[in-house]
Design an enzyme around this catalytic site. Sequence first.
Site, PDB file in Angstrom:
ATOM      1  N   ARG A  63      32.580 -48.840  20.290  1.00 40.90           N
ATOM      2  CA  ARG A  63      33.442 -47.785  20.823  1.00 40.90           C
ATOM      3  C   ARG A  63      34.473 -48.405  21.769  1.00 40.90           C
ATOM      4  O   ARG A  63      34.170 -49.381  22.472  1.00 40.90           O
ATOM      5  CB  ARG A  63      32.595 -46.734  21.550  1.00 40.90           C
ATOM      6  CG  ARG A  63      31.625 -46.000  20.623  1.00 40.90           C
ATOM      7  CD  ARG A  63      30.761 -45.007  21.366  1.00 40.90           C
ATOM      8  NE  ARG A  63      29.854 -44.319  20.457  1.00 40.90           N
ATOM      9  CZ  ARG A  63      28.635 -44.743  20.146  1.00 40.90           C
ATOM     10  NH1 ARG A  63      28.159 -45.851  20.703  1.00 40.90           N
ATOM     11  NH2 ARG A  63      27.877 -44.060  19.307  1.00 40.90           N
ATOM     12  N   LYS A  86      26.694 -44.706  24.705  1.00 38.58           N
ATOM     13  CA  LYS A  86      26.686 -43.253  24.543  1.00 38.58           C
ATOM     14  C   LYS A  86      25.259 -42.717  24.456  1.00 38.58           C
ATOM     15  O   LYS A  86      24.945 -41.670  25.019  1.00 38.58           O
ATOM     16  CB  LYS A  86      27.473 -42.879  23.290  1.00 38.58           C
ATOM     17  CG  LYS A  86      27.515 -41.385  22.995  1.00 38.58           C
ATOM     18  CD  LYS A  86      28.333 -41.108  21.746  1.00 38.58           C
ATOM     19  CE  LYS A  86      28.364 -39.614  21.428  1.00 38.58           C
ATOM     20  NZ  LYS A  86      29.151 -39.342  20.195  1.00 38.58           N
ATOM     21  N   HIS A 121      39.657 -45.910  18.194  1.00 37.79           N
ATOM     22  CA  HIS A 121      38.346 -45.493  17.707  1.00 37.79           C
ATOM     23  C   HIS A 121      38.255 -45.616  16.185  1.00 37.79           C
ATOM     24  O   HIS A 121      37.163 -45.683  15.616  1.00 37.79           O
ATOM     25  CB  HIS A 121      38.077 -44.047  18.129  1.00 37.79           C
ATOM     26  CG  HIS A 121      36.632 -43.699  18.212  1.00 37.79           C
ATOM     27  ND1 HIS A 121      35.861 -43.461  17.101  1.00 37.79           N
ATOM     28  CD2 HIS A 121      35.805 -43.538  19.274  1.00 37.79           C
ATOM     29  CE1 HIS A 121      34.629 -43.163  17.465  1.00 37.79           C
ATOM     30  NE2 HIS A 121      34.562 -43.213  18.770  1.00 37.79           N
ATOM     31  N   ARG A 155      36.036 -48.109  13.960  1.00 34.93           N
ATOM     32  CA  ARG A 155      34.649 -47.819  13.598  1.00 34.93           C
ATOM     33  C   ARG A 155      34.588 -47.158  12.212  1.00 34.93           C
ATOM     34  O   ARG A 155      33.771 -47.528  11.369  1.00 34.93           O
ATOM     35  CB  ARG A 155      33.998 -46.913  14.657  1.00 34.93           C
ATOM     36  CG  ARG A 155      33.761 -47.649  15.965  1.00 34.93           C
ATOM     37  CD  ARG A 155      33.344 -46.722  17.089  1.00 34.93           C
ATOM     38  NE  ARG A 155      32.109 -46.007  16.859  1.00 34.93           N
ATOM     39  CZ  ARG A 155      30.886 -46.511  16.988  1.00 34.93           C
ATOM     40  NH1 ARG A 155      30.739 -47.798  17.303  1.00 34.93           N
ATOM     41  NH2 ARG A 155      29.819 -45.756  16.807  1.00 34.93           N
ATOM     42  N   HIS A 203      24.202 -46.010  16.102  1.00 39.22           N
ATOM     43  CA  HIS A 203      23.660 -44.693  15.803  1.00 39.22           C
ATOM     44  C   HIS A 203      22.142 -44.801  15.744  1.00 39.22           C
ATOM     45  O   HIS A 203      21.608 -45.851  15.416  1.00 39.22           O
ATOM     46  CB  HIS A 203      24.197 -44.180  14.464  1.00 39.22           C
ATOM     47  CG  HIS A 203      25.662 -43.911  14.481  1.00 39.22           C
ATOM     48  ND1 HIS A 203      26.413 -43.789  13.328  1.00 39.22           N
ATOM     49  CD2 HIS A 203      26.532 -43.739  15.506  1.00 39.22           C
ATOM     50  CE1 HIS A 203      27.672 -43.555  13.638  1.00 39.22           C
ATOM     51  NE2 HIS A 203      27.775 -43.526  14.957  1.00 39.22           N
ATOM     52  N   TYR A 254      14.417 -47.303  16.111  1.00 33.41           N
ATOM     53  CA  TYR A 254      14.284 -48.750  16.143  1.00 33.41           C
ATOM     54  C   TYR A 254      14.803 -49.291  17.467  1.00 33.41           C
ATOM     55  O   TYR A 254      15.709 -48.735  18.076  1.00 33.41           O
ATOM     56  CB  TYR A 254      15.085 -49.379  15.006  1.00 33.41           C
ATOM     57  CG  TYR A 254      14.425 -49.293  13.653  1.00 33.41           C
ATOM     58  CD1 TYR A 254      13.378 -50.136  13.318  1.00 33.41           C
ATOM     59  CD2 TYR A 254      14.861 -48.377  12.703  1.00 33.41           C
ATOM     60  CE1 TYR A 254      12.783 -50.075  12.069  1.00 33.41           C
ATOM     61  CE2 TYR A 254      14.272 -48.309  11.452  1.00 33.41           C
ATOM     62  CZ  TYR A 254      13.235 -49.157  11.140  1.00 33.41           C
ATOM     63  OH  TYR A 254      12.657 -49.097   9.911  1.00 33.41           O
TER      64      TYR A 254
END
Length: 406
Positions: A243, A270, A333, A336, A360, A370
């Site tokens: 990001r 985030k 952005h 991404r 994510h 994970y």
Amino acid sequence: MALTELFLRRVKYTGSPTGDRYSDGRALYLLVKAANKYWRMNYRYGGKQKTLTIGAYPEVPLAIARERCTEAHKLLRLGVDPQPSKTLQGPEPLDEDRNTFAELSQLWLTKLAPDHSPNTIRKLSNWLDHDVLPILGGKPAASIKPRDILATLQKMETRGAIDSAHRVKQMCGQILRFGVALGWVERDVTPDLKGALAAVPAGNFAAITEPKEVAGLLRAIYGYGGHVVVVAALKLSPLLFVRPGELRAAEWAEFDLDVAEWRIPAAKMKMKKEHLVPLADQSVEILRQLQRVTGDGKFVFPGFRRDEVCMSENAINAALRNLGFPKEVMSAHGFRAMARTILDEVLGERVDLIEHQLAHRVMDPNGRAYNRTAHLPARREMMQRWADYLDQLRAGADVILIRPVN
């Protein structure tokens, strides 16, 4: 003798009524029965012999099967049964009449809930209740075909919910992959729908995702005559696809260039979990050159007027405008989305690795997120392939794509 990918691809069913078993060591084995290949692991827990269903090959490749076997052994050493709880696992895997898509989706939501906000779970539940389950809910999960999911998505498209249709497709894929882990379904069929949906309209974060156009963007970036700090940030943006706020606030203390890793602290992320970014050789070289300029300070990309603050949040977007890319075409952005699209649809990289690298949340077969080091060797290889591919695009070479061996 340990199994190999070549053997796994070539091995055929011999006709044994109980199936053919091929050991990989540490109780992990491949069960070949009819046209199917399944990963299994035998273990003892509570004085009883048990079998853990890991998934089907090739949807679960050899490296991932070994990782899940290792994770299971770690749980056993802690006194934890690696088999999902019956209260969450639901009916037995072979009971197709009871193993409906509705029940599978509910189990998936239950697993997801602890690691996601109530708003996220509410949005997913609404999509399921209003769009997906009325069509797919009563079907056995194992019987779901691409056309079944497509019928759901096309209804959403007809009412103008094109972006949501793409998100629901992704959600259905996650549910089916969860089903693979439980042994309910053989594979995720959503990749078969590639190109079947209308393109998503341009949103807040404009992105270039066509390789030919990416090549032009990269050549413009490498020809940019702006400030050395901004030039380095521009070059690293497609390579790292973090990001924008994470990139501009990067600190030298977070990098180990000898190991080629960047550990972003949880406080900057985030999702508030530490994130590990493997660095390709090209990224390390750019950072080493920049270190000669800003390495004495705290920030990798310091502000122009004050070294004690990081680069302005508008610096990369302003540079893109100076290069001739308006905000409707490309944004900071957008790197991404560029990486996410091309890694998946052009290079054929594993979606779970891409999602990990985008920071994510990705769930393991037991519904746990994970940790930061998950699939690190595979992610490191993916990041190097991505960097090499970008170099080839920039050079204008005819790129012959060779999909990675899973």
